[in-house]
Structure formats: structure tokens, C-alpha cells
Design an enzyme around this catalytic site. Structure first.
Site, short mmCIF file in Angstrom:
data_model
loop_
_atom_site.label_atom_id
_atom_site.label_comp_id
_atom_site.label_asym_id
_atom_site.label_seq_id
_atom_site.Cartn_x
_atom_site.Cartn_y
_atom_site.Cartn_z
N ARG A 15 0.79 -1.23 0.00
CA ARG A 15 0.00 0.00 0.00
C ARG A 15 0.83 1.28 0.00
O ARG A 15 0.28 2.38 -0.12
CB ARG A 15 -0.98 -0.02 1.19
CG ARG A 15 -2.19 -0.89 0.90
CD ARG A 15 -3.09 -0.98 2.11
NE ARG A 15 -2.50 -1.84 3.14
CZ ARG A 15 -2.87 -1.83 4.42
NH1 ARG A 15 -3.79 -0.97 4.83
NH2 ARG A 15 -2.32 -2.65 5.29
N GLN A 73 14.05 -14.13 5.12
CA GLN A 73 12.84 -14.96 5.09
C GLN A 73 12.38 -14.89 3.64
O GLN A 73 11.80 -13.90 3.21
CB GLN A 73 11.77 -14.37 6.03
CG GLN A 73 10.52 -15.21 6.12
CD GLN A 73 9.34 -14.45 6.76
OE1 GLN A 73 9.33 -13.22 6.78
NE2 GLN A 73 8.36 -15.18 7.26
N GLY A 78 4.08 -15.57 7.40
CA GLY A 78 3.48 -15.13 8.67
C GLY A 78 4.52 -14.70 9.70
O GLY A 78 5.70 -15.01 9.58
N ASN A 225 1.55 1.58 6.96
CA ASN A 225 1.19 0.77 5.79
C ASN A 225 1.00 1.60 4.54
O ASN A 225 1.00 1.09 3.44
CB ASN A 225 -0.11 0.01 6.07
CG ASN A 225 0.07 -0.99 7.20
OD1 ASN A 225 0.98 -1.81 7.16
ND2 ASN A 225 -0.76 -0.88 8.22
N ARG A 332 27.15 27.82 1.00
CA ARG A 332 27.36 26.45 0.51
C ARG A 332 28.48 25.78 1.30
O ARG A 332 29.17 26.41 2.09
CB ARG A 332 27.64 26.49 -0.99
CG ARG A 332 26.36 26.86 -1.78
CD ARG A 332 26.65 27.05 -3.24
NE ARG A 332 27.32 25.91 -3.82
CZ ARG A 332 28.02 25.94 -4.96
NH1 ARG A 332 28.15 27.08 -5.63
NH2 ARG A 332 28.59 24.85 -5.41
N LYS A 350 30.83 29.99 -1.29
CA LYS A 350 31.19 28.57 -1.39
C LYS A 350 32.66 28.37 -1.09
O LYS A 350 33.50 29.11 -1.61
CB LYS A 350 30.89 28.06 -2.80
CG LYS A 350 31.03 26.57 -2.94
CD LYS A 350 31.60 26.14 -4.29
CE LYS A 350 33.09 26.40 -4.37
NZ LYS A 350 33.72 25.86 -5.58
N TYR A 365 28.85 36.59 -5.70
CA TYR A 365 29.29 35.19 -5.61
C TYR A 365 30.74 35.16 -5.16
O TYR A 365 31.62 35.68 -5.86
CB TYR A 365 29.14 34.47 -6.95
CG TYR A 365 29.78 33.09 -6.90
CD1 TYR A 365 29.33 32.14 -5.97
CD2 TYR A 365 30.87 32.74 -7.70
CE1 TYR A 365 29.93 30.90 -5.86
CE2 TYR A 365 31.47 31.49 -7.60
CZ TYR A 365 30.99 30.58 -6.68
OH TYR A 365 31.59 29.35 -6.56
N ASN A 385 36.07 31.84 -10.40
CA ASN A 385 36.98 30.84 -9.82
C ASN A 385 37.21 29.65 -10.74
O ASN A 385 37.98 28.77 -10.45
CB ASN A 385 36.41 30.35 -8.48
CG ASN A 385 35.00 29.79 -8.62
OD1 ASN A 385 34.25 30.20 -9.49
ND2 ASN A 385 34.65 28.85 -7.77
N TYR A 386 36.52 29.64 -11.87
CA TYR A 386 36.49 28.42 -12.69
C TYR A 386 36.74 28.78 -14.14
O TYR A 386 36.05 29.65 -14.70
CB TYR A 386 35.09 27.80 -12.50
CG TYR A 386 34.87 26.46 -13.15
CD1 TYR A 386 35.73 25.41 -12.93
CD2 TYR A 386 33.76 26.25 -13.97
CE1 TYR A 386 35.50 24.18 -13.51
CE2 TYR A 386 33.51 25.02 -14.54
CZ TYR A 386 34.39 23.98 -14.32
OH TYR A 386 34.16 22.76 -14.88
C1 UD1 Z 1 0.11 -8.64 13.32
C2 UD1 Z 1 -0.43 -9.51 14.46
C3 UD1 Z 1 -1.66 -8.87 15.04
C4 UD1 Z 1 -1.35 -7.45 15.49
C5 UD1 Z 1 -0.76 -6.65 14.36
C6 UD1 Z 1 -0.28 -5.32 14.84
C7 UD1 Z 1 0.10 -11.82 13.91
C8 UD1 Z 1 -0.41 -13.09 13.37
N1 UD1 Z 1 -0.74 -10.80 13.94
O1 UD1 Z 1 -0.89 -8.61 12.33
O2 UD1 Z 1 -2.13 -9.62 16.13
O3 UD1 Z 1 -2.54 -6.82 15.96
O4 UD1 Z 1 0.37 -7.33 13.80
O5 UD1 Z 1 0.10 -4.54 13.75
O6 UD1 Z 1 1.24 -11.74 14.33
N2 UD1 Z 1 6.32 -9.87 8.79
C9 UD1 Z 1 7.41 -10.58 8.37
N3 UD1 Z 1 7.23 -11.77 7.75
C10 UD1 Z 1 6.02 -12.30 7.56
C11 UD1 Z 1 4.89 -11.56 7.98
C12 UD1 Z 1 5.07 -10.35 8.60
O7 UD1 Z 1 8.55 -10.14 8.54
O8 UD1 Z 1 5.94 -13.40 6.99
C13 UD1 Z 1 6.52 -8.57 9.45
C14 UD1 Z 1 5.95 -7.40 8.66
O9 UD1 Z 1 6.92 -6.86 7.79
C15 UD1 Z 1 5.56 -6.43 9.75
C16 UD1 Z 1 5.20 -7.34 10.92
O10 UD1 Z 1 5.83 -8.57 10.66
O11 UD1 Z 1 6.63 -5.60 10.15
C17 UD1 Z 1 3.71 -7.51 11.08
O12 UD1 Z 1 3.19 -8.01 9.91
P1 UD1 Z 1 1.74 -7.65 9.43
O13 UD1 Z 1 1.45 -8.38 8.20
O14 UD1 Z 1 1.58 -6.19 9.42
O15 UD1 Z 1 0.91 -8.26 10.65
P2 UD1 Z 1 -0.64 -8.35 10.74
O16 UD1 Z 1 -1.11 -9.55 10.03
O17 UD1 Z 1 -1.23 -7.04 10.40
CA CA Z 2 0.01 -4.70 10.14
#
Ligand code: UD1
Ligand code: CA
Length: 456
Positions: A15, A73, A78, A225, A332, A350, A365, A385-386
Site C-alpha cells: 500500500r 525470510q 506469517g 502501511n 554552501r 562557497k 558570488y 573561480n572556474y
Molecule cells: C500482526 C499480528 C496482530 C497485530 C498486528 C499489529 C500476527 C499473526 N498478527 O498482524 O495480532 O494486531 O500485527 O500490527 O502476528 N512480517 C514478516 N514476515 C512475515 C509476515 C510479517 O517479517 O511473513 C513482518 C511485517 O513486515 C511487519 C510485521 O511482521 O513488520 C507484522 O506483519 P503484518 O502483516 O503487518 O501483521 P498483521 O497480520 O497485520
Molecule cells: Ca500490520
């Protein structure tokens, strides 16, 4: 106690609609991830590990100066999966702190409270009550008020959706326990993700207390976001800095129209800052300094009692005490002004030094020059100067007077107390105490008549 801080930063940030990974976007000239890192770096006995994914190469290149371990990762499955990537690097006795790379304004005091709550029997969780909790994981408590689990928005039932207390995502926990629970995570939930939040229920089953604490303000735990949120937190951060300056004795004509993008190394007393001033990089500002409206100062040292009038741009410069700059002046890089120097409107300096009491008041200048003390440089003076290939220095010794509209073609030296006639082009050294001028003699033609239009 040894702390391992894991910063989750693998997410995409769709986003933001940007070619730049989200965490490299900036608040006050510092990337989001840098804000989080700088805060974590203030913890003692701390080792920082950053989980990156989207734009990993761009991120690690941009922030290679961090004293941190980078963990990739490759697939974002997640938050639990993200922390699993670090699991085998965690020591049993570690206190593991989990932060998000896109939550830039979290305070050190908040994190310290969290860490203090961690032991073999307790896990620390940062929660916040929101009027509109939509989108967040909800904190589910039992009849006794103890946390029993976190349920994600997409997995929540109607009752759970009513809960206003939400998970900030920030927690601290002992390494041994975290590793055990991480190995038991699964992805059988609405999003098919490995949720870090599932460790709460596992902890409760293991008779671990969930100790919750709250940040001082909601803004501390806001994640970014999109660009609206980026601009919102920029203003929050700027207001904090403005408040801190005012607490230290600075008058800000309007804290909403002030931006500090960097640090102030030395700050004097009774400084007055007018509207729309930007202080960038590392600056030092002496006592009784006045900074006029719309002025941008970067990486500079401003001495006591300096008056900077409106609309000046000052970069990598030193301004001696009692000097007056502007309006509309540009200093500058490598401009070094001694005390009581006057630099007026539409003057650009400068890579030059100007000694005490000298005046360059209008439309000039001065580049690659050494200007002595009590020199007066008239309007429209230019140091050439140049030559198109090389740069040369101009030396103007103490007490010299340069008439208006003069070009000083470098390399050239104007001697002590020399006077240069207005409108001169000076290509050779001008001796001290003498008048030097290079100007065609003025003539007047008596009987001359203006041409008249021919009759046709
Ligand atoms: C997560 C929490 C939620 C909380 C919210 C707060 C979980 C399952 N949920 O939700 O309870 O209210 O944050 O903002 O934890 N990230 C990774 N790798 C991944 C997924 C995420 O590095 O595979 C990082 C993202 O870059 C971010 C953070 O983890 O910095 C949170 O990820 P995001 O997707 O925003 O979490 P939510 O699902 O919104
Ligand atoms: Ca989030």
C-alpha cells in the site's frame, strides 16, 4: 541478562505503492527501520537480528552500517514463520524482544518495561486499547481477567470482534520457551499463516503468565502501511522534537511549522526560530540566535548572537558569533565565517573563509576565496573561480574595498587595504593601499544626435 532483539521487516508494504521497500521510507530523514534499530541499540547486552524478505538486498545495502545480523525470510508465511527463521540462533537464557520494522516511534522506556516483566514464568506483551480495533489481533481474557489467547481479526467471532484491547505485535519472552512454542506452530487458520500470536495460547497452557503493559501513547505502536500514516507519524515525531526544544528553552513561533531532520549537537539559550525552518543533519546553534522564516540549515555550526534573516539556505558552514546572514543568502559547503560578518541578500558563498567584520551585502558570488578582516565587497562582485576546467583561489586581504560590479578572475590577490574601482575586471594582483581599476575612460560626445526613423 542477554537480550536478543528480533526486528520483523520482511513484509512488502504494497500500500505504499513504492519501488522502495516500506521500511526504507523515512521519518525525519531516517528510515523507519533505522528508527527501530536506533531505539533497540540503546539497550545494553543486546544483539539485534533483522528478518528481511521483500527488497532484502536493497535494505541490507542501504543499512549495511547496522551492527546487526540479517536473516532472510524468502517467503513471507506469517509473523511466526518470520521468527522461526531466527529460532536456532536463540540461546535458552536470552530474553527475546520482538519488534516490527514498520513501527518507528516505539519508545525505549516502553520496551524496558516489557523486558523487565520477562522471566521463566512470565511473557510480556504490549497491548493497546483502540476505539476502532478493526484489523488487529484481539486480546482475549478469561473471567479472571488473565490473557488466554490472541485471536486475529479474520479468525475472530462476533463477540471477539467487540474487544477493544489489541495486540501491538511487540512482546518479550524467554528464549527457551519461545523456541519450544515456535516448533509447534501450524498454519490452520483463516489466512493459512504461521501466527506468532499463537504462542500466547501455548504459553497459557504451559502455565506461563502473560504480563501486559501499555505504551504511553497509541502513536508509539502505530505501524505504517501507507503514505497517509507515514505523514501522520512524521508530524507526531516533529511535534515531539519541537516540544523537546521548547523544554530546552527554544522559542518556536509555530511548532507545527518546524522540522528537525537530524540532531542538534549543541544548543544555546534563548534561541528564536520563526516559521517553516528546517534543521537537517548535525547542527550546533549558539545562544541568542534568531532564525528567520523559511530557512534551511544543514550540518552547520551557528555561533552565539547570530541573526539569520528569512529565506536562507546554509549547508556545511560555520557562522561566527554576531554575524548577520540574509535575507535570501546561500552559504554552501565549506563556508567559514568569523565573527561579525554580514552576508546580505542574494549572496552565495562557497568553500571560502571570511574573517571578522567583513561585509558582502548584496548580489555577489564568492567561491574558493580567502577574505580577510574588515573587507567590504560591493554589490554584484563575482569571483571567477572556474576556467571551465580548473578552479582557482581568490585572496582578498584585510581592509580591502571591492567596488560594485567587479569580477575578480582567479587566481588573483587583492592586497591589504587595496581599493578596486567599480565595474572592474581584475585579472592581475592588485597592490595594497592602491586604487586599481580596469575600466574604459568615460567619454561624452557633444553634438551627438539620436538616430531618427527614416521616412519611406
Ligand atoms: C500482526 C499480528 C496482530 C497485530 C498486528 C499489529 C500476527 C499473526 N498478527 O498482524 O495480532 O494486531 O500485527 O500490527 O502476528 N512480517 C514478516 N514476515 C512475515 C509476515 C510479517 O517479517 O511473513 C513482518 C511485517 O513486515 C511487519 C510485521 O511482521 O513488520 C507484522 O506483519 P503484518 O502483516 O503487518 O501483521 P498483521 O497480520 O497485520
Ligand atoms: Ca500490520
Amino acid at each position: 541478562m542477554q537480550i536478543t532483539t528480533i526486528i520483523l521487516a520482511a513484509g512488502k508494504g504494497t500500500r505504499m505503492r513504492s519501488e522502495l521497500p516500506k521500511i526504507l521510507h523515512k521519518i525525519a530523514s531516517r528510515s523507519l527501520l533505522q528508527h527501530v534499530y536506533d531505539m533497540a541499540a540503546q539497550l545494553e547486552n543486546n544483539c539485534v537480528k533483522i528478518v528481511v524478505g521483500h527488497g532484502a538486498e536493497q535494505v541490507t545495502t542501504a543499512l549495511k552500517h547496522f551492527d546487526a545480523d540479517w536473516i532472510e525470510q524468502t517467503q513471507q508465511l506469517g509473523t511466526g514463520h518470520a521468527v522461526q527463521q531466527v529460532s536456532d540462533q536463540l540461546a535458552d537464557a536470552d530474553t527475546v524482544l520482538i519488534l516490527y520494522g514498520d513501527v518507528p516511534l516505539l519508545k525505549l522506556t516502553t520496551v524496558k518495561t516489557l523486558i523487565a516483566h520477562v522471566n521463566e514464568r512470565s511473557l510480556a506483551l504490549l497491548t493497546v486499547n483502540l476505539d476502532t480495533p478493526t484489523g488487529y489481533g484481539r486480546i482475549v481474557r478469561d473471567a479472571a481477567g488473565r490473557v488466554s489467547k490472541i485471536v486475529e481479526e479474520k479468525d475472530a467471532d462476533a463477540n471477539e470482534k467487540q474487544i477493544n484491547e489489541v495486540n501491538t505485535g511487540i512482546m518479550a519472552v524467554q528464549g527457551r520457551q519461545l523456541k519450544k512454542w515456535l516448533s509447534q506452530l501450524n498454519n490452520s487458520n483463516a489466512q493459512g499463516e504461521y501466527y506468532l500470536t499463537d504462542v500466547i495460547e501455548m504459553a497459557v497452557a504451559d502455565q506461563i503468565n502473560i504480563v501486559t503493559s501499555q505504551p504511553e501513547t497509541e502513536d508509539e505502536v502505530l505501524g505504517i502501511n501507507n503514505r497517509m500514516q507515514l505523514s501522520y507519524l512524521e508530524r507526531v515525531y516533529q511535534q515531539e522534537q519541537a516540544n523537546s526544544l521548547m523544554e530546552r528553552g527554544v522559542t518556536l513561533k509555530d511548532p507545527l511549522r518546524f522540522d528537525q531532520r537530524g540532531s542538534i549537537e549543541n544548543l544555546g539559550q534563548d534561541i528564536e526560530i520563526d516559521i517553516n525552518v528546517i534543521l537537517e543533519g548535525k547542527n550546533s546553534i549558539g545562544s541568542h540566535v534568531k532564525i528567520g522564516a523559511n530557512t534551511h540549515i544543514k550540518d552547520s555550526i551557528i555561533g552565539d548572537n547570530v541573526d539569520i534573516l528569512a529565506n536562507c539556505v546554509i549547508e556545511d558552514a560555520v557562522v561566527g558569533q554576531g554575524s548577520r546572514i540574509g535575507p535570501f543568502a546561500r552559504l554552501r559547503p565549506e563556508s567559514v565565517l568569523a565573527e561579525d560578518v554580514h552576508i546580505g541578500n542574494f549572496v552565495e558563498i562557497k568553500k571560502s573563509s571570511v574573517a571578522a567584520g567583513s561585509k558582502i551585502n548584496h548580489l555577489s558570488y564568492i567561491g574558493d576565496s580567502t577574505v580577510g578582516a574588515k573587507v567590504n565587497i560591493g554589490a554584484g562582485t563575482i569571483t571567477c573561480n572556474y576556467d571551465g576546467a580548473n578552479k582557482f583561489r581568490t585572496i582578498i586581504e584585510d581592509g580591502a574595498f571591492i567596488g560594485s560590479d567587479t569580477q575578480l578572475v582567479a587566481p588573483v590577490t587583492i592586497g591589504k587595504n587595496a581599493t578596486i574601482g567599480a565595474g572592474s575586471t581584475i585579472t592581475k594582483d592588485s597592490p595594497e593601499n592602491q586604487l586599481t581599476l580596469s575600466r574604459a575612460k568615460q567619454v561624452s560626445l557633444a553634438g551627438w544626435q539620436r538616430p531618427v526613423k527614416k521616412e519611406t
